[in-house]
Design an enzyme around this catalytic site. Structure first.
Site, short mmCIF file in Angstrom:
data_model
loop_
_atom_site.label_atom_id
_atom_site.label_comp_id
_atom_site.label_asym_id
_atom_site.label_seq_id
_atom_site.Cartn_x
_atom_site.Cartn_y
_atom_site.Cartn_z
N GLU A 1 0.82 -1.21 0.00
CA GLU A 1 0.00 0.00 0.00
C GLU A 1 0.86 1.26 0.00
OE1 GLU A 1 -3.32 1.77 3.02
OE2 GLU A 1 -3.67 -0.24 2.23
N ARG B 1 -4.02 32.88 -18.69
CA ARG B 1 -4.55 33.96 -17.87
C ARG B 1 -3.62 35.17 -17.89
NH1 ARG B 1 -9.01 36.11 -15.11
NH2 ARG B 1 -8.44 36.75 -12.99
N GLN C 1 7.55 36.01 -11.69
CA GLN C 1 8.47 35.07 -11.08
C GLN C 1 7.81 34.30 -9.93
OE1 GLN C 1 11.96 36.28 -8.53
NE2 GLN C 1 13.11 35.56 -10.32
#
Length: 379
Positions: A242, A268, A279
């Site tokens: 797991e 955008r 930055q």
């Protein structure tokens, strides 16, 4: 040391990714609902549910590393992270213990259905007072003629409300500490088994989880996993799979988030500039990429150790910690990059954040992983 994938491995990843995207297109309403039997059978057809199970039982016959890549592809392609988690828990916490420790007759009866999706399995270990510490379980198994009688209640059973079979653990000798635990395979229709309703959870909504109670429930001796007293060994074996393989689903989620954020900041514009030109934005994406690739390397190393029967406890703990904390940080970064839109359900970004939170809790909390790492360092 080879860091590349061969043609077969690359083709498998692409095939699983394409198959998952076709079978489970993004649907916010669907992603917020528990999976259906049709969904489960769909994963079975794609070979997801039994990737690590031998072919003679209907599985894919893959090792840990290749299995992890399958789970990673599903995590990238399927926006219902709860469904992916349900499938991974089904395989690693249930099918694997049955494969490695159940009697041949039980394997023959259950594994084909677990691989095909005809059966759903639930892992019943956690209790109300036994989370990180599972050395003393309140659920008891009393020896009787022909088997054991189980009594008590398990909590946070993934797939519990809908499972057909449970892998569970109970105390058979309260004085023997971890040597007093025994693993069992219990059928849902066994007298005395009752599953509670699904919990109302914050995330992983595609995976129903709840309580499972055993009331004077008889389990035949043939359905003991391994042998009486070997429950801790059975459980730790399943945890190795797991922690190494299941968290590959969160690598897929991180890749999905990184792709979505990269596309968003390129498109955008604010202050007459693309977001990607700031930055602060580009560095945030660089950190997301760093977390993803660092987690990948650690997880692949953990799987490699598992495949070669090496001592993978350290690598599994390192990878589990890095991936679970990494996806949480990256999901938070994704919300910040999308701004107010990241807070809206329609974008799917806030869902990724909600789905990331439990990754730091199940399979051993982040602090438990740190304890394991410290122990492996000899501290």
């Amino acid at each position: 040391m080879d860091f590349g994938w061969n043609t077969e491995q690359q083709a498998r990843y692409a095939e699983v990714l394409a198959g998952v995207r076709a079978a489970f297109p993004q649907d916010r309403e669907r992603d917020e609902q528990p999976f259906t039997r049709e969904d489960w059978l769909g994963l079975g057809k794609l070979g997801v549910l039994g990737a690590s199970v031998p072919e003679r039982f209907g599985g894919g016959g893959l090792g840990a590393l290749d299995t992890a890549r399958v789970i990673e592809a599903v995590g990238e392609g399927c926006s219902s992270t709860g469904l992916v988690f349900a499938a991974a828990a089904h395989q690693f916490a249930c099918a694997r213990p049955i494969l490695e420790f159940a009697e041949p007759a039980v394997q023959e009866r259950l594994l084909p259905g677990l691989c095909s999706g005809a059966l759903i399995a639930g892992n019943a270990m956690t209790e109300a007072d036994a989370g990180s510490d599972v050395s003393r379980l309140a659920v008891t198994a009393t020896p009787v003629e022909g088997g054991y009688v189980l009594d008590g209640t398990k909590s946070f059973v993934s797939n519990g409300p809908v499972a057909d079979v449970y892998v569970t653990y109970a105390t058979t000798d309260a004085k023997a500490a971890h040597l007093g635990l025994t693993g069992f395979v219990v059928d849902r229709d066994a007298p005395g088994v009752s599953a509670g309703p699904p919990f109302e959870k914050t995330g992983l909504l595609g995976c129903p989880a709840g309580t499972v109670s055993f009331d004077d429930c008889f389990v035949p001796a043939s359905q003991v996993l391994g042998a009486p007293g070997l429950g801790s060994t059975v459980f730790q074996t399943s945890m190795a799979w797991e922690r190494a393989c299941l968290f590959a689903l969160y690598l897929g989620v991180q890749q999905r988030l990184l792709d979505a954020c990269t596309h968003h900041v390129r498109r955008r514009r604010q202050f007459q500039r693309r977001l990607s030109e700031f930055q602060a934005v580009s560095h945030r994406l660089a950190e997301m990429k760093l977390r993803l690739e660092s987690g990948r390397l650690l997880l692949y190393r953990a799987c490699w150790e598992l495949d070669r029967d090496g001592d993978g406890a350290l690598w599994a703990a390192l990878s589990k910690l890095a991936v679970s904390e990494g996806v949480l940080e990256s999901a938070m970064d994704a919300v910040r990059l999308f701004g107010a839109r990241g807070y809206l359900r329609e974008e799917g970004i806030e869902a990724a954040l909600r789905d990331a939170v439990p990754g730091t809790l199940f399979s051993g909390t982040s602090d438990i992983q740190r304890e394991i790492i410290a122990r492996e360092l000899g501290l």
